[in-house]
Scaffold this motif. Sequence first.
Motif, short mmCIF file in Angstrom:
data_model
loop_
_atom_site.label_atom_id
_atom_site.label_comp_id
_atom_site.label_asym_id
_atom_site.label_seq_id
_atom_site.Cartn_x
_atom_site.Cartn_y
_atom_site.Cartn_z
N GLN A 194 49.43 44.65 33.80
CA GLN A 194 48.39 45.26 32.97
C GLN A 194 48.46 44.81 31.51
OE1 GLN A 194 49.23 49.40 33.78
NE2 GLN A 194 47.71 49.49 35.41
N SER A 199 42.10 45.51 29.73
CA SER A 199 42.88 46.74 29.87
C SER A 199 42.15 47.71 30.79
CB SER A 199 43.08 47.40 28.50
OG SER A 199 41.85 47.93 28.02
N SER A 200 42.88 48.71 31.26
CA SER A 200 42.26 49.73 32.11
C SER A 200 41.17 50.47 31.37
CB SER A 200 43.33 50.71 32.61
OG SER A 200 44.27 50.06 33.43
N ASP A 201 41.37 50.68 30.06
CA ASP A 201 40.33 51.35 29.26
C ASP A 201 39.06 50.50 29.19
OD1 ASP A 201 41.99 53.49 28.79
OD2 ASP A 201 42.73 52.73 26.88
N ASP A 204 37.19 51.10 32.37
CA ASP A 204 36.58 52.44 32.39
C ASP A 204 35.32 52.49 31.53
OD1 ASP A 204 38.48 53.46 34.11
OD2 ASP A 204 39.81 54.13 32.49
N ASP A 219 40.39 52.09 41.49
CA ASP A 219 41.66 51.38 41.42
C ASP A 219 41.62 50.09 42.23
OD1 ASP A 219 42.73 53.31 39.77
OD2 ASP A 219 43.55 54.48 41.42
N GLU A 222 39.93 47.50 40.07
CA GLU A 222 40.84 46.96 39.06
C GLU A 222 41.85 46.00 39.70
OE1 GLU A 222 43.98 48.34 35.56
OE2 GLU A 222 42.81 49.84 36.64
N ARG A 226 42.34 42.09 38.66
CA ARG A 226 43.62 41.60 38.14
C ARG A 226 44.16 40.49 39.05
NH1 ARG A 226 44.94 44.17 33.80
NH2 ARG A 226 44.37 46.35 33.47
#
Length: 390
Positions: A194, A199-201, A204, A219, A222, A226
Amino acid sequence: MLSMLRRMLPDTQLVSKTERLRASSGALLGILITGLVAGLVAGLAVGLDPALPALIAPMGASAVLLFAVPASPLAQPWSILGGNTVAAITGVSVSLLVADPFVAAALAIGIAIGLMMTLRCLHPPSGAIALTAVLGGPSIHDLGYTFVIWPVLGNSLALLALALLYNNVTGRRYPHRASLAPVDHRTRDPAPIQRIGFSSDDLDEVLKDYDAFLDIDRDDLESILRRTELRSYRRRAGDLTCKEIMSRDVVAVAPDESLRNAHVIMRSRHLKALPVTNDAAEVVGIITQTDFLDKPNWIKGEPTIGFRHRLRLIAQGASAANGTVKDIMTSPVKTIRPDASLSDAIIMFAEQGLHYLPVVAENRKMAGILSQSDVLIATLEAATKGDGRL
């Protein structure tokens, strides 16, 4: 004409024949067994309610989701149970309040969809449940709210139980969980995978702006993105292979080696992992420092198998614990081939939180072992040489 027909085909990934057979066989067994069980229940209850139906048609659509796309958010247990129940209650209520069948049908579908999305249990076959409650005829109308309990909830529970069993037996985790679960070190640092790219943000925020329901777990999405990033790095990397940097003089232990001896070997040789091999030198597992810390109990400096771990082994169908390596080793173990590129190993380390990878030949026999330190040194060497290889 042909080009027009081709444009009408959905742009979906074609799965393997094995997966198609797995899905269709699961649906066949699911509907067959659900029908048999439902028929038996309806037969026993015929004295109470002769109009009680056994199996309703929307279960066929539910079977498509539960067995063909068990990873879909629409196919999860709460989706089928909550969605079907909400739709049934909505359909029965609307049919009792609205006389016109077409108006009632439209209201039932609209309200059911709104409620399912609010309660996060959207399940497309539930729309047919709502319609059945409205347009099912006198035999369904006479059931009233009994229709919610049987056949809707009864059919749903039976089909769900079969999906839970069949999917897990045939290698599909159900209920679905994202396959990439980074190791939680209980620090503020994100997992290595990550720390690159988006980024995960970021994801989102994009999903928030997209503002539409996606038939894929967040998930999972994502994870796919990735993995795509990592594979793009592999495409741009050089041709350095695992066999070029792996350790070849590997210390291994047998499954029946005592925990005490295995621990002595690790301490005396300053090792953090030991591959486990059978009499044919085939890799059957790996034992690490984490295994020694988490699984056995320590009494006067000696590792022993405690009661809780014994129960865990029994639940897994393992043989009785006797204080040997096989009681705490990780098996099956992730491995890699000698001719695999180093970038493949880096992806496995990053995605799965591994520290060591046994390197095995085609016959599963031990060829070497690869550590994160090996990869780091090789990467630094390549960067120093400036030869463009990773």
